[in-house]
Design an enzyme around this catalytic site. Structure first.
Site, PDB file in Angstrom:
ATOM      1  N   ARG A 167      30.024  19.140 -54.896  1.00 34.03           N
ATOM      2  CA  ARG A 167      30.382  20.084 -53.847  1.00 34.03           C
ATOM      3  C   ARG A 167      31.033  19.352 -52.665  1.00 34.03           C
ATOM      4  O   ARG A 167      30.908  18.135 -52.521  1.00 34.03           O
ATOM      5  CB  ARG A 167      29.140  20.828 -53.355  1.00 34.03           C
ATOM      6  CG  ARG A 167      28.594  21.846 -54.323  1.00 34.03           C
ATOM      7  CD  ARG A 167      27.258  22.412 -53.865  1.00 34.03           C
ATOM      8  NE  ARG A 167      26.180  21.438 -53.992  1.00 34.03           N
ATOM      9  CZ  ARG A 167      24.913  21.674 -53.657  1.00 34.03           C
ATOM     10  NH1 ARG A 167      24.577  22.857 -53.140  1.00 34.03           N
ATOM     11  NH2 ARG A 167      23.985  20.746 -53.807  1.00 34.03           N
ATOM     12  N   LYS A 213      24.753  17.517 -49.051  1.00 40.58           N
ATOM     13  CA  LYS A 213      23.407  17.003 -49.259  1.00 40.58           C
ATOM     14  C   LYS A 213      23.055  15.945 -48.220  1.00 40.58           C
ATOM     15  O   LYS A 213      23.919  15.377 -47.555  1.00 40.58           O
ATOM     16  CB  LYS A 213      23.266  16.407 -50.662  1.00 40.58           C
ATOM     17  CG  LYS A 213      23.339  17.454 -51.761  1.00 40.58           C
ATOM     18  CD  LYS A 213      22.273  18.528 -51.629  1.00 40.58           C
ATOM     19  CE  LYS A 213      20.884  18.010 -51.854  1.00 40.58           C
ATOM     20  NZ  LYS A 213      19.839  19.075 -51.732  1.00 40.58           N
ATOM     21  N   ASP A 252      13.352  20.347 -53.889  1.00 41.24           N
ATOM     22  CA  ASP A 252      13.992  19.711 -52.734  1.00 41.24           C
ATOM     23  C   ASP A 252      13.110  19.760 -51.491  1.00 41.24           C
ATOM     24  O   ASP A 252      13.365  19.051 -50.515  1.00 41.24           O
ATOM     25  CB  ASP A 252      15.384  20.296 -52.448  1.00 41.24           C
ATOM     26  CG  ASP A 252      15.390  21.802 -52.326  1.00 41.24           C
ATOM     27  OD1 ASP A 252      14.296  22.400 -52.248  1.00 41.24           O
ATOM     28  OD2 ASP A 252      16.487  22.392 -52.313  1.00 41.24           O
TER      29      ASP A 252
END
Length: 369
Positions: free
Chosen positions: A16, A74, A269
């Site tokens: 991404r 991220k 996560d």
């Protein structure tokens, strides 16, 4: 004018990018300078030429990080800690669920770190977490179905309708966006789906809207322990904003599951909501405990970078424009946006993160100085 730097993601199989060429065009039109690290968008189908056509300058890693506002998808990886400094970082952070060393690096550099996942709207929802939660929820059902195949190590149960009869029992723990998308996808495949949630009123409202094939049950340890013994797929979809996810499935429950059944812990996560979970990656996604397959990839939407990048960019761009225009002042005018602030001036500014990491002595609410 502010310089905005877009970083190329280096997490395992993460393709991404935090800003599309269309988003860059809007920032440049507003009078700002946008620099993009070389090939940052390539994995999402956006080449350097796509960005350059919009007036973006393609730069090196160090040059991209040397900006007023840093955009990522991220959290910074350990090899990137040396680039962290006292600018604004806007990305998914999940500080309660990753190594404490990242928080220490942000505090030491006095970074203004704003996390997508804790930004709230006026109704208390999480608009920057929602699109990735939806993708991860859809993916959880598909991944679970894949690993249930005997040739992939599973117990050989297909999630699907065969001549009008449903097969595969799916337990979805959590009735937020992840859970609902996982349930809808599994239901669409033709599985028997049950959602377990703590908010009974919300469960009842949702059940009325979607009562055709999906079952809705209040989540308690006793009920989960009872029902998990018959589950082929368990999707962990528990969220406590900013905080470490609680364990809702302990090891004894995992041990009671059928051999070859599958767990997809989307909460990983934030540390995971299954006691036997630990973080995995797209290149090495699964492991077994008590002969139950665990899929615990912490950047699931990275598997679909084109869709995920466009969806994320649509959600984040209004906030990026505010930051580019007003800097930290943008948070003072928007309480929900201010909830996204995790570290500032060497302090932790989100209470749940400070508690999860044992940093209460370094906590200070934004605006209380």
């Amino acid at each position: 004018m502010m310089q905005i730097g877009v970083i190329r993601e280096i997490k395992d199989e993460e393709y991404r990018v935090a800003l599309t060429p269309a988003g860059a065009r809007q920032l440049i039109a507003a009078g700002h300078r946008v620099v993009v690290e070389d090939n940052a968008g390539e994995g999402s189908g956006f080449t350097n030429a796509h960005y350059e056509k919009q007036g973006v300058k393609i730069v090196s890693t160090a040059q991209a990080w040397d900006s007023d506002l840093i955009l990522k998808v991220k959290e910074p990886q350990e090899s990137e800690y040396g680039y962290i400094r006292d600018n604004i970082l806007f990305t998914y952070l999940h500080l309660a669920g990753v190594a404490p060393s990242l928080t220490e690096a942000l505090l030491a550099a006095k970074t203004t770190a704003i996390a997508y996942e804790t930004v709230e709207d006026e109704d208390g929802r999480f608009p920057l977490l929602a699109p990735m939660s939806a993708i991860a929820g859809n993916m959880a059902a598909c991944v679970g179905s894949y690993y249930l195949a005997r040739c992939n190590g599973g117990r050989g149960v297909q999630m699907g309708t065969v001549l009008g009869e449903r097969h595969g029992n799916v337990m979805v723990i959590g009735n937020g966006i992840v859970g609902m998308h996982a349930a809808f996808t599994a239901d669409g495949m033709g599985a028997n789906v049950t959602i377990y949630g703590r908010n009974v009123e919300k469960l009842q409202r949702t059940a009325i809207m979607w009562a055709h094939n999906i079952n809705f049950v209040e989540s308690t340890p006793e009920i989960i322990a009872r029902d998990i013994t018959d589950a082929d797929l368990v999707v962990g979809a528990v969220l406590l904003p900013g905080a470490r996810a609680p364990w809702v499935v302990d090891e004894s429950m995992v041990k009671s599951m059928h051999p070859g059944s599958v767990i997809v812990d989307v909460s990983i996560d934030q540390g995971g909501c299954i006691e036997t979970s630990h973080v995995t990656s797209h290149s090495d996604p699964v492991f077994r405990v008590h002969d139950v397959i665990h899929y615990c990839v912490s950047n699931m939407p990275g598997a679909y970078p084109r869709t995920a990048t466009i969806a994320l960019g649509n959600a984040t761009l209004p906030y990026i424009l505010q930051l580019a225009e007003d800097g930290i002042e943008a948070l003072k005018h928007d309480a929900g946006f201010a909830r996204g602030l995790n570290t500032w001036q060497g302090r932790v500014t989100y209470a749940a993160i400070a508690e999860a990491l044992g940093l209460q002595d370094r906590y200070q609410a934004f605006g209380s100085e």
